[in-house]
Design a protein around this motif. Structure first.
Motif, short mmCIF file in Angstrom:
data_model
loop_
_atom_site.label_atom_id
_atom_site.label_comp_id
_atom_site.label_asym_id
_atom_site.label_seq_id
_atom_site.Cartn_x
_atom_site.Cartn_y
_atom_site.Cartn_z
N ARG A 58 0.97 -1.04 -0.07
CA ARG A 58 -0.06 0.04 0.06
C ARG A 58 0.91 1.17 0.07
N ASP A 60 1.11 5.36 0.46
CA ASP A 60 0.55 6.51 1.32
C ASP A 60 1.40 7.70 0.88
N THR A 71 -3.93 7.54 -1.31
CA THR A 71 -3.57 6.05 -1.11
C THR A 71 -3.73 5.15 -2.23
N GLU A 73 -3.75 1.17 -3.12
CA GLU A 73 -3.92 -0.11 -2.15
C GLU A 73 -2.82 -1.04 -2.99
N ASN A 74 -2.55 -1.03 -4.03
CA ASN A 74 -1.70 -1.97 -4.90
C ASN A 74 -0.73 -0.95 -5.47
#
Length: 257
Positions: A58, A60, A71, A73-74
């Protein structure tokens, strides 16, 4: 009337021109970011051997004021064809894969890096990640002779949060684990881990001992190996060998019998 219409047309034209300029300025205030994430060499070798799947990180993205802007996620979804669009600024990017916090069987890898985004330009950032926690494992003898001498043996380890390796773990308590489990600890601010050994003899007599590990660091693996003493001078004692990252570190003798 013609003068009024002409005046209105000029106003509308000016408004459209200002709108176009604003749109252009806003577009030029943005830049584009691609991010590459890699594991340490040991982990790459392990993944290539087929022992572990490639990790998903992830991402950020924090701006210069510390605000979380984006953000993802992948991390694999970020590419030259699909970059992250960001306003002109300096950013810190944190990559995390796994479960954060202190718990059994909860590895977590992470890394970070900073990058400056310029208007209408593509920037790239490479982040190398490693294990972000302290690993801890415990071994007690598995033979019947040892088990017959003691009704309970366990080691509680703490960084402020306690995880307990036990011969009789509590099934409904996630802070308890077996000797097959690995504990993962967040690195405490004082860089200390404390531990308490508890032994209960078959006749009910108890023995406890405490100690601490100092200057602990992320990615270190501490292994506590307990065994009954075999040399004459320690016959009947419980011997603790501490290994750090596979190397012998310390030995302690506990007079429990």
């Amino acid at each position: 009337m013609n003068k009024i219409n002409k005046y209105l047309i000029q106003l509308v034209s000016c408004a459209l021109l200002v709108s176009c300029v604003d749109s252009l300025d806003q577009t030029e205030d943005y830049g584009y970011l691609t991010i590459g994430v890699s594991d340490e060499l040991e982990d790459i070798i392990q993944m290539k051997s087929g022992d572990a799947d490639e990790r998903v990180y992830r991402l950020d993205v924090y701006d210069s004021k510390g605000n979380l802007d984006v953000t993802v996620e992948n991390h694999a979804t970020v590419s030259e064809e699909n970059p992250i669009k960001l306003m002109m600024d300096k950013y810190e990017v944190k990559a995390v894969s796994g479960v954060e916090g202190t718990a059994f069987n909860s590895p977590c890898y992470g890394g970070s890096g900073s990058v400056r985004i310029y208007p209408d330009r593509a920037s790239s950032l490479s982040i190398q990640c490693k294990m972000s926690k302290i690993m801890f494992s415990v071994h007690f003898p598995e033979d019947e002779v040892f088990a017959s001498k003691f009704s309970l043996y366990e080691l509680a380890v703490s960084n402020g949060e306690v995880l307990t390796f036990s011969s009789a773990p509590k099934a409904d308590d996630p802070s308890y684990g077996t000797f097959e489990d690995i504990a993962y600890f967040e690195v405490p601010a004082d860089r200390k881990l404390t531990y308490t050994l508890k032994i209960v003899h078959a006749d009910g007599a108890q023995y406890t001992s405490t100690g601490e590990l100092t200057q602990v660091a992320a990615a270190e693996h501490y292994h506590f190996d307990f065994k009954l003493g075999e040399r004459e001078e320690i016959d009947g004692a419980l011997v603790l060998n501490i290994r750090l990252d596979g190397e012998y570190d310390q030995e302690y003798t506990h007079e429990i019998i």
